[in-house]
Scaffold this motif. Sequence first.
Motif, PDB file in Angstrom:
ATOM      1  N   ALA A 189       0.833  -1.207   0.000  1.00  0.00           N
ATOM      2  CA  ALA A 189       0.000   0.000   0.000  1.00  0.00           C
ATOM      3  C   ALA A 189       0.865   1.254   0.000  1.00  0.00           C
ATOM      4  O   ALA A 189       0.531   2.258  -0.642  1.00  0.00           O
ATOM      5  N   SER A 190       1.990   1.202   0.714  1.00  0.00           N
ATOM      6  CA  SER A 190       2.909   2.351   0.696  1.00  0.00           C
ATOM      7  C   SER A 190       3.537   2.532  -0.673  1.00  0.00           C
ATOM      8  O   SER A 190       3.701   3.658  -1.156  1.00  0.00           O
ATOM      9  N   LYS A 191       3.884   1.439  -1.326  1.00  0.00           N
ATOM     10  CA  LYS A 191       4.457   1.530  -2.661  1.00  0.00           C
ATOM     11  C   LYS A 191       3.449   2.103  -3.651  1.00  0.00           C
ATOM     12  O   LYS A 191       3.788   2.941  -4.481  1.00  0.00           O
ATOM     13  N   ILE A 192       2.206   1.663  -3.544  1.00  0.00           N
ATOM     14  CA  ILE A 192       1.171   2.113  -4.473  1.00  0.00           C
ATOM     15  C   ILE A 192       0.810   3.574  -4.237  1.00  0.00           C
ATOM     16  O   ILE A 192       0.709   4.372  -5.176  1.00  0.00           O
ATOM     17  N   SER A 193       0.626   3.937  -2.959  1.00  0.00           N
ATOM     18  CA  SER A 193       0.115   5.269  -2.614  1.00  0.00           C
ATOM     19  C   SER A 193       1.201   6.315  -2.430  1.00  0.00           C
ATOM     20  O   SER A 193       0.935   7.526  -2.517  1.00  0.00           O
ATOM     21  N   GLY A 194       2.414   5.863  -2.121  1.00  0.00           N
ATOM     22  CA  GLY A 194       3.485   6.801  -1.798  1.00  0.00           C
ATOM     23  C   GLY A 194       3.415   7.300  -0.367  1.00  0.00           C
ATOM     24  O   GLY A 194       4.216   8.151   0.045  1.00  0.00           O
ATOM     25  N   ASP A 195       2.484   6.767   0.414  1.00  0.00           N
ATOM     26  CA  ASP A 195       2.305   7.162   1.817  1.00  0.00           C
ATOM     27  C   ASP A 195       3.061   6.183   2.716  1.00  0.00           C
ATOM     28  O   ASP A 195       2.718   4.998   2.783  1.00  0.00           O
ATOM     29  N   ALA A 196       4.058   6.680   3.422  1.00  0.00           N
ATOM     30  CA  ALA A 196       4.928   5.819   4.231  1.00  0.00           C
ATOM     31  C   ALA A 196       4.271   5.314   5.503  1.00  0.00           C
ATOM     32  O   ALA A 196       4.822   4.441   6.174  1.00  0.00           O
ATOM     33  N   LYS A 197       3.102   5.823   5.844  1.00  0.00           N
ATOM     34  CA  LYS A 197       2.504   5.434   7.123  1.00  0.00           C
ATOM     35  C   LYS A 197       2.217   3.936   7.192  1.00  0.00           C
ATOM     36  O   LYS A 197       2.350   3.320   8.258  1.00  0.00           O
ATOM     37  N   PHE A 198       1.846   3.349   6.083  1.00  0.00           N
ATOM     38  CA  PHE A 198       1.549   1.918   6.081  1.00  0.00           C
ATOM     39  C   PHE A 198       2.812   1.105   6.359  1.00  0.00           C
ATOM     40  O   PHE A 198       2.820   0.194   7.187  1.00  0.00           O
ATOM     41  N   LYS A 199       3.887   1.452   5.672  1.00  0.00           N
ATOM     42  CA  LYS A 199       5.154   0.758   5.890  1.00  0.00           C
ATOM     43  C   LYS A 199       5.657   0.975   7.312  1.00  0.00           C
ATOM     44  O   LYS A 199       6.151   0.037   7.952  1.00  0.00           O
ATOM     45  N   ASN A 200       5.519   2.169   7.832  1.00  0.00           N
ATOM     46  CA  ASN A 200       5.996   2.453   9.184  1.00  0.00           C
ATOM     47  C   ASN A 200       5.270   1.603  10.225  1.00  0.00           C
ATOM     48  O   ASN A 200       5.887   1.109  11.178  1.00  0.00           O
ATOM     49  N   ILE A 201       3.979   1.429  10.054  1.00  0.00           N
ATOM     50  CA  ILE A 201       3.226   0.587  10.986  1.00  0.00           C
ATOM     51  C   ILE A 201       3.628  -0.876  10.831  1.00  0.00           C
ATOM     52  O   ILE A 201       3.769  -1.603  11.820  1.00  0.00           O
ATOM     53  N   ALA A 202       3.850  -1.307   9.600  1.00  0.00           N
ATOM     54  CA  ALA A 202       4.295  -2.683   9.371  1.00  0.00           C
ATOM     55  C   ALA A 202       5.621  -2.943  10.072  1.00  0.00           C
ATOM     56  O   ALA A 202       5.818  -3.995  10.704  1.00  0.00           O
ATOM     57  N   VAL A 203       6.538  -2.002   9.978  1.00  0.00           N
ATOM     58  CA  VAL A 203       7.852  -2.147  10.622  1.00  0.00           C
ATOM     59  C   VAL A 203       7.715  -2.181  12.139  1.00  0.00           C
ATOM     60  O   VAL A 203       8.363  -2.998  12.809  1.00  0.00           O
ATOM     61  N   GLN A 204       6.873  -1.312  12.692  1.00  0.00           N
ATOM     62  CA  GLN A 204       6.673  -1.319  14.138  1.00  0.00           C
ATOM     63  C   GLN A 204       6.102  -2.657  14.610  1.00  0.00           C
ATOM     64  O   GLN A 204       6.534  -3.207  15.626  1.00  0.00           O
ATOM     65  N   HIS A 205       5.140  -3.181  13.862  1.00  0.00           N
ATOM     66  CA  HIS A 205       4.552  -4.468  14.222  1.00  0.00           C
ATOM     67  C   HIS A 205       5.604  -5.585  14.147  1.00  0.00           C
ATOM     68  O   HIS A 205       5.696  -6.420  15.052  1.00  0.00           O
ATOM     69  N   ALA A 206       6.385  -5.584  13.078  1.00  0.00           N
ATOM     70  CA  ALA A 206       7.421  -6.607  12.927  1.00  0.00           C
ATOM     71  C   ALA A 206       8.445  -6.524  14.053  1.00  0.00           C
ATOM     72  O   ALA A 206       8.875  -7.550  14.591  1.00  0.00           O
TER      73      ALA A 206
END
Length: 394
Positions: A189-206
């Motif tokens: 979703a971050s790659k598609i939208s350009g919005d880093a918030k999705f990736k940031n949450i994924a990293v925090q969860h991981a």
Amino acid sequence: MKRVKYLVVIFVFAALSTACKTNVGTRNHSNKQDVNVLLQNRYQKLLEYPIDSIGFPRSMSLKTDVIKKVPSKDWTSGFFAGNLWQIYQLTGDARFKERAAAWNAFMEKEKFNGATHDMGFKVFCSFGKGLEVEDNAKYKAIVVKSAETLITRFNKKVGSIRSWDFNKDIWEFPVIIDNMLNLELLFEASKISGDAKFKNIAVQHANTTLKNHFRKDASCYHVVVYDTISGTAKNKVTHQGFKDDSSWARGQSWAVYGFTMCYRYTKDPAYLKQAEATANFFMHNKNMPEDGIPYWDFNDTSIPNAPRDASAAAVMASALIELYKYTNNEAYLNYSNKVIHALSSDKYFLNETVNGPFILDHSTGNWPKKDEIDEPIIYADYYFLEAIIRKNVL
């Protein structure tokens, strides 16, 4: 694309032919045409399954020939469309692409379903696989909207996405190892939208999972329960394993798959290190059968009479092919090949007489509830097909 499909088909034929010559099966096909017939028989069963907006195939009892059907809200609903997309990639037969798109349409409403963490399994295993085939703007929008819905379950204090809402009187904030696979939806979703918030949450969860889910031997717990006030882990239990401190086989596979996938998007060496450690625990476990298809839980006291779990093997086989790409460790590729060969044998591969939209037998769903034990289950087929495709695009 045509060359990739051709190579994949050739590998499937080769893998099944090899399996016929080993001690993991009894089938004796004399040529590749026989293997082709075997595959096409199973593929045809998927194509023949009637389109039903509330009847996604999940599993099947071979004793009664009853197919367990579920609505789109079920966590397994996205796998059938994903299987059709993957068979299209394997065969180039447009009928599978058309049927996959039809099933995807029934999944779209799940992009609004915030009552589940399984958005990745449902949406990315269906629409995500569709995006591997075609650049579809609508599918991309569905992925992003689904990610928006999923992150409403994120708790900043805990640093994780809440897994389940049931058992609230016992589990304040449960996080299961399975949840790692839903992170791929966020990264994309971050790659598609350009919005880093999705990736940031994924990293925090991981990172939270990395900190709290693993034991010293690199095996993982199934469920970690968090205190929402302090954010700390307060209980480590199981819901589908043999006991709280046992090693549920599919949970170990989810862990390796999830952290390998997270490494793909972040290149964080800590993720790769954990994926390798848990993979080695799995592959070299003293209770691992010779054919590489694990018992449903490595600590079941009834081993060697415990049920196997083909789904755990298929998930691990797919994960290890990707892990091999980042490590060049031949042991991972060798294990994947062994599993693909074993699953392609008479013991696990459904024959043409089984009238259900499945490929593999002998998966274990939820042993504590005695549900879906030693049966064909849809996600085993999904990761088996994915493993075959991944093997041929190395």
